[in-house]
Design an enzyme around this catalytic site. Structure first.
Site, PDB file in Angstrom:
ATOM      1  N   LYS A 188       0.900  -1.219  -0.080  1.00 33.22           N
ATOM      2  CA  LYS A 188      -0.059  -0.058   0.091  1.00 33.22           C
ATOM      3  C   LYS A 188       0.721   1.174  -0.073  1.00 33.22           C
ATOM      4  O   LYS A 188       0.508   2.372  -0.491  1.00 33.22           O
ATOM      5  CB  LYS A 188      -1.112  -0.078   1.075  1.00 33.22           C
ATOM      6  CG  LYS A 188      -0.416  -0.104   2.507  1.00 33.22           C
ATOM      7  CD  LYS A 188      -0.222   1.180   3.237  1.00 33.22           C
ATOM      8  CE  LYS A 188       0.661   0.921   4.578  1.00 33.22           C
ATOM      9  NZ  LYS A 188       0.937   2.184   5.344  1.00 33.22           N
ATOM     10  N   THR A 245      -3.832   5.195   4.236  1.00 26.56           N
ATOM     11  CA  THR A 245      -2.842   5.766   3.701  1.00 26.56           C
ATOM     12  C   THR A 245      -2.830   6.801   2.558  1.00 26.56           C
ATOM     13  O   THR A 245      -2.260   7.678   2.282  1.00 26.56           O
ATOM     14  CB  THR A 245      -1.510   4.752   3.127  1.00 26.56           C
ATOM     15  OG1 THR A 245      -1.748   3.724   4.403  1.00 26.56           O
ATOM     16  CG2 THR A 245      -0.466   5.497   3.381  1.00 26.56           C
TER      17      THR A 245
END
Lengths: 327, 327
Positions: A188, A245
């Site tokens: 990610k 994120t």
């Protein structure tokens, strides 16, 4: 159970604080003497977790052996590049039967290995688990509701950690998909750099949402090729952490992307005290994808930007505006 | 090809503007005479899409027959509650062979039907497609890069729309999963209300990320039970739109959740000129889930809040802090 947290960055500090609040005796190890001293004396970590009050019960030290003495559970929260060296040092220090819990979200760049593989090599036979999920450190330190995953192949270990770590506001789900959980947390960060570039170029939320969708698809493809389960990548440690994120506040990796879009060099964008794991993970992900013949257009473009000098706008436009096909 | 867009809310206005820029002759129908007049004269829609300059080539009218005259593609962007009545009016007005493209993101509350089902009943045999995906109207109007999905069961229709609607910054992907695309666009609004409650209670990004993860899982469960494909729910029309609505700017449905968390009544929170589709969709989703025995804890809790008087904090705490299990 006595716990040690190794690494007093933002995540290590938040986790250690949480474990104290969950009722455990905890000592945290900080590489920097002044960080350990500040945690012990002022119950603060103003360098790595400013704005958080730490529980007075949290002990701190800069001596690894002291941190590990009498400990049954060791949580490691140091950057991936320091992990192998650290695990080597632990060989002679860990009590028999003590478990290692990795809270590192990255891959070893030279070997492209996950942290579970590094531990298996350096601490063979040691009970191992990985803890990951959408968890900004400052929000955990402030006891905002958070849900993460603990995964282990050791029968019962994930459930033991689930019971020990969970509180009313910090929920731990148990899994046996170590590969999937590790890859979710690592990959990610690659997508987050691209999200930062999109921000920095002045593109909007629609563009980021499309990127996240494509990003999860390529994370899942590599995850499946390496033995992770699709459900895990679509779960808290994959999708959950990816969304956090790429959209919530300014993560370190997204900030790198923004800086690159503003015209900073890679060296400028990655300077500073906090490590952007995604920069290193991009290279490892690219190598893994290539060797397994997995299509990862975002990781490929980020590698061009970070290691090939490609202008960020060109890379993102190639990603978002490429030729049409079926979804 | 001559196009008509029916409905001059924010999304209809943005889509119509986009189609003009893509080179098509387009007329938009507005229910309100003053909205049609403003679009024609000032190239603005200050009530429903403030801040956007519309292309001068966009024609507008408040007379449905005028909007539809000589049109091959009709894009319908009115709230779900008005769709059946509108489609009934279209029976005698549509040219032979003209296609209907639904841009409505909701379910018919009384029948729990998707818009494709409503069209099949009211306009049997009419070529039909659905257009959906992560697309804030104002960003489309400003030509920010956006990716959406066009789905149809009519051979070649999704590809025709893909070619006709796509520009450099507006990418249309083709699909044949009408059910999955329709459910993605509708169900995400239910989760968005919960995301708004989480915001309004002062919880953080970690909590929203966990909600989105759980939300996609329950959307996918209902999607599969109704014949949609998991890939579609994990794609632009499902995950992409879910992420956008729960994190990017303040969507109408999220605003309802925030207002509820601040203590407003449902009537207060849903007043105003713009429709929050999620409020009605929550009831339809609950009924569908119950009849198919699908577990949808978020939709169930939102129904309790919206239609059962449950305090929003109690509902969210029950969702986020429930008993532990395997992921």
């Amino acid at each position: 159970m006595r716990h040690a947290v190794i690494g007093a960055g933002s995540w290590g500090t938040a986790l250690a604080s949480h474990l104290v609040r969950a009722g455990h005796p905890v000592r945290i190890w900080a590489r920097e003497t002044e960080v350990a001293a500040e945690i012990e004396r002022s119950h603060r970590n103003s360098i790595f977790l400013p704005g958080a009050e730490l529980p007075p019960g949290l002990g701190a030290t800069d001596r690894l052996e002291e941190a590990l003495s009498g400990v049954q559970v060791v949580i490691v929260a140091v950057p991936s590049e320091h992990c192998r060296g650290l695990y080597r040092r632990l060989v002679t220090m860990l009590a028999e039967g003590a478990s290692v819990v990795s809270a590192t979200k990255g891959l070893e760049i030279e070997t492209r290995k996950r942290m579970s593989e590094v531990v298996a090599e350096e601490l063979p036979g040691r009970p191992f688990a990985v803890l990951s999920g959408p968890s900004f450190a400052i929000e955990v330190a402030r006891e905002q509701p958070t849900a993460v995953v603990a995964a282990s192949l050791v029968p019962g270990l994930a459930e033991t950690l689930q019971q020990a770590f969970s509180t009313r506001t910090f929920r731990v789900y148990a899994s046996d998909d170590v590969v999937g959980v590790e890859l979710g947390g690592a990959l990610k960060n690659v997508i987050a750099i691209a999200a930062g570039i999109i921000d920095g170029l002045g593109y909007g939320h629609n563009t980021v949402a499309a990127l996240i969708t494509r990003g999860l698809a390529e994370m899942s493809r590599l995850g499946a090729a390496l033995g992770g389960r699709p459900d895990t990548l679509s779960g808290l440690a994959g999708l959950g952490d990816l969304v956090l994120t790429c959209t919530g506040g300014l993560s370190r990796n997204r900030a790198v992307g923004q800086a690159l879009a503003r015209g900073e060099t890679v060296a400028e964008a990655t300077s500073g005290r906090t490590v952007a794991e995604g920069v290193r993970t991009t290279r490892a992900a690219f190598d893994l994808a290539k060797s397994r013949h997995v299509e990862m257009p975002i990781a490929f473009q980020m590698r061009e930007v970070l290691y090939g000098g490609k202008p960020p706008r060109v890379a993102v436009d190639e990603l978002m505006l490429r030729s049409l096909k079926r979804e």
